[in-house]
Design an enzyme around this catalytic site. Structure first.
Site, short mmCIF file in Angstrom:
data_model
loop_
_atom_site.label_atom_id
_atom_site.label_comp_id
_atom_site.label_asym_id
_atom_site.label_seq_id
_atom_site.Cartn_x
_atom_site.Cartn_y
_atom_site.Cartn_z
CE LYS A 1 -21.55 -50.61 12.64
NZ LYS A 1 -20.28 -50.16 13.17
CG ASP B 1 -22.84 -53.50 15.39
OD1 ASP B 1 -22.96 -53.07 16.55
OD2 ASP B 1 -21.79 -53.40 14.73
P1 ATP Z 1 -17.91 -56.43 13.01
O1 ATP Z 1 -17.64 -55.16 13.74
O2 ATP Z 1 -19.19 -57.10 13.43
O3 ATP Z 1 -16.73 -57.36 12.90
P2 ATP Z 1 -17.51 -55.24 10.43
O4 ATP Z 1 -18.46 -54.31 9.82
O5 ATP Z 1 -16.20 -54.65 10.86
O6 ATP Z 1 -18.28 -55.96 11.57
P3 ATP Z 1 -18.07 -57.38 8.57
O7 ATP Z 1 -18.09 -56.83 7.18
O8 ATP Z 1 -19.36 -57.68 9.21
O9 ATP Z 1 -17.17 -56.42 9.47
O10 ATP Z 1 -17.12 -58.67 8.55
C1 ATP Z 1 -16.57 -59.22 9.72
C2 ATP Z 1 -16.19 -60.69 9.47
O11 ATP Z 1 -17.38 -61.46 9.34
C3 ATP Z 1 -15.39 -60.93 8.19
O12 ATP Z 1 -14.25 -61.67 8.55
C4 ATP Z 1 -16.30 -61.76 7.30
O13 ATP Z 1 -15.63 -62.76 6.57
C5 ATP Z 1 -17.28 -62.40 8.28
N1 ATP Z 1 -18.66 -62.55 7.72
C6 ATP Z 1 -19.52 -63.56 7.95
N2 ATP Z 1 -20.68 -63.37 7.31
C7 ATP Z 1 -20.57 -62.20 6.66
C8 ATP Z 1 -21.45 -61.48 5.81
N3 ATP Z 1 -22.67 -61.91 5.51
N4 ATP Z 1 -21.02 -60.30 5.34
C9 ATP Z 1 -19.78 -59.85 5.67
N5 ATP Z 1 -18.91 -60.50 6.43
C10 ATP Z 1 -19.30 -61.68 6.94
#
Ligand code: ATP
Length: 296
Positions: free
Chosen positions: A14, A140
């Site tokens: 997203k 989210d």
């Molecule tokens: P958020 O804003 O929720 O932190 P984001 O999009 O910036 O999301 P993500 O890619 O969701 O970031 O990753 C955030 C953290 O979550 C990372 O440190 C990652 O190691 C951990 N994590 C746990 N499970 C997952 C997963 N299935 N996919 C991606 N990251 C994950």
């Protein structure tokens, strides 16, 4: 013996076309006003029944845990704690969404697992229950379950679907900086203005499919703290904004991905060719009407 079933699901990333922080809550979270948009970029989630009990998980990305701290594993655990009927499960994640990039990858994976388990084991859990379970996993996750285009309030979990924006081209650039969402929110000053009018304007532009209007009204309050820590992101945004065919550029979520809304697929392609050798991640994508979908 019955054959063990497998389901492949696309878990879509997203972006946030608008994001304002409107207050701090007693539980430590922040209330937001945000316009979410699903995009074509997705991870592949493969769910496979196991003849043994329990959940096992595997992910092909070095920065994503392959254990119970993975949000997809937590999603499976949450379902198994809430309802009867879930058998043993193997989860495989083929990661394509950049990690910790403001693109909601973990939330998308969790949503895909909630949706997929319900299908795989024919549990008939109602959407509203999946949304409630999802909200406890991450702010989210409920959006990733409904996908498309939606206005979010509360912590981003109270959702009003908007008219879907179909096939609108975007560019994504991430210079390899990963930003911790919790760090950004922990040190956040609450903005002085609620920007209620601006939020209504962009939603009206979405309803009218006025991409020029959307481009002019893109807004993310979190750019202030993130750009002050990483000024190079502000430069990327300026460079993207100056390209022919760019209707607007913005940081997504808590960053560090910067996206640009493009006039058409050709200008998106030209823009990508211009930047692709400069940044570790530079890709074209487009809006998508779903957050999760079965991939046959
Ligand atoms: P958020 O804003 O929720 O932190 P984001 O999009 O910036 O999301 P993500 O890619 O969701 O970031 O990753 C955030 C953290 O979550 C990372 O440190 C990652 O190691 C951990 N994590 C746990 N499970 C997952 C997963 N299935 N996919 C991606 N990251 C994950």
């Amino acid at each position: 013996m019955r054959q063990l079933r497998t389901l492949r699901i696309k878990a879509h990333a997203k972006i946030n076309l608008f994001l304002n922080v409107v207050g701090k809550r007693e539980d430590g979270y922040h209330n937001l006003e945000t316009v979410f948009q699903s995009i074509d970029l997705h991870d592949e989630i493969i769910l496979r029944e196991r003849d043994k009990k329990g959940v096992v998980i595997q992910c092909d990305h070095p920065d994503v845990p392959s254990d119970s701290s993975n949000l997809a594993y937590a999603a499976a655990q949450a379902i198994s704690n809430s309802v009867d009927g879930m058998g043993g499960l193997e989860i495989r994640i083929e990661k394509r969404i950049p990690v910790a990039a403001g693109l909601g990858g973990g939330s998308a994976n969790a949503a895909a697992v909630l949706y997929g388990i319900n299908e795989l084991f024919s549990l008939e859990i109602m959407q509203s229950t999946l949304m409630r379970i999802g909200r406890d996993l991450g702010a989210d996750v409920p959006f990733c379950l409904i996908g498309g285009t939606a206005f979010g309030t509360g912590i981003g979990n109270i959702l009003t679907p908007l008219s879907p924006l179909t096939d609108v081209p975007f560019i994504l650039i991430n210079p390899g900086i990963s930003v911790s969402t919790s760090d950004i929110f922990r040190n956040l000053h609450i903005p002085l203005t609620k920007r209620a009018k601006e939020s209504i304007i962009i939603r009206n532009c979405v309803e009218k499919r006025d991409t020029v209007g959307i481009g002019k009204n893109l807004y993310n309050y979190l750019e202030i703290p993130v750009f002050s820590k990483h000024p190079e992101l502000s430069e990327i945004k300026s460079h993207l904004s100056m390209q022919v065919g760019t209707l607007g550029a913005l940081m997504s979520g808590s960053g560090a991905t910067i996206f640009a809304l493009m006039q058409n697929a050709d200008s998106a392609q030209r823009c990508q060719s211009h930047f692709k050798n400069t940044y570790s991640l530079c890709m074209t994508t487009k809006t998508c009407p779903r957050g999760v979908q079965i991939d046959n």
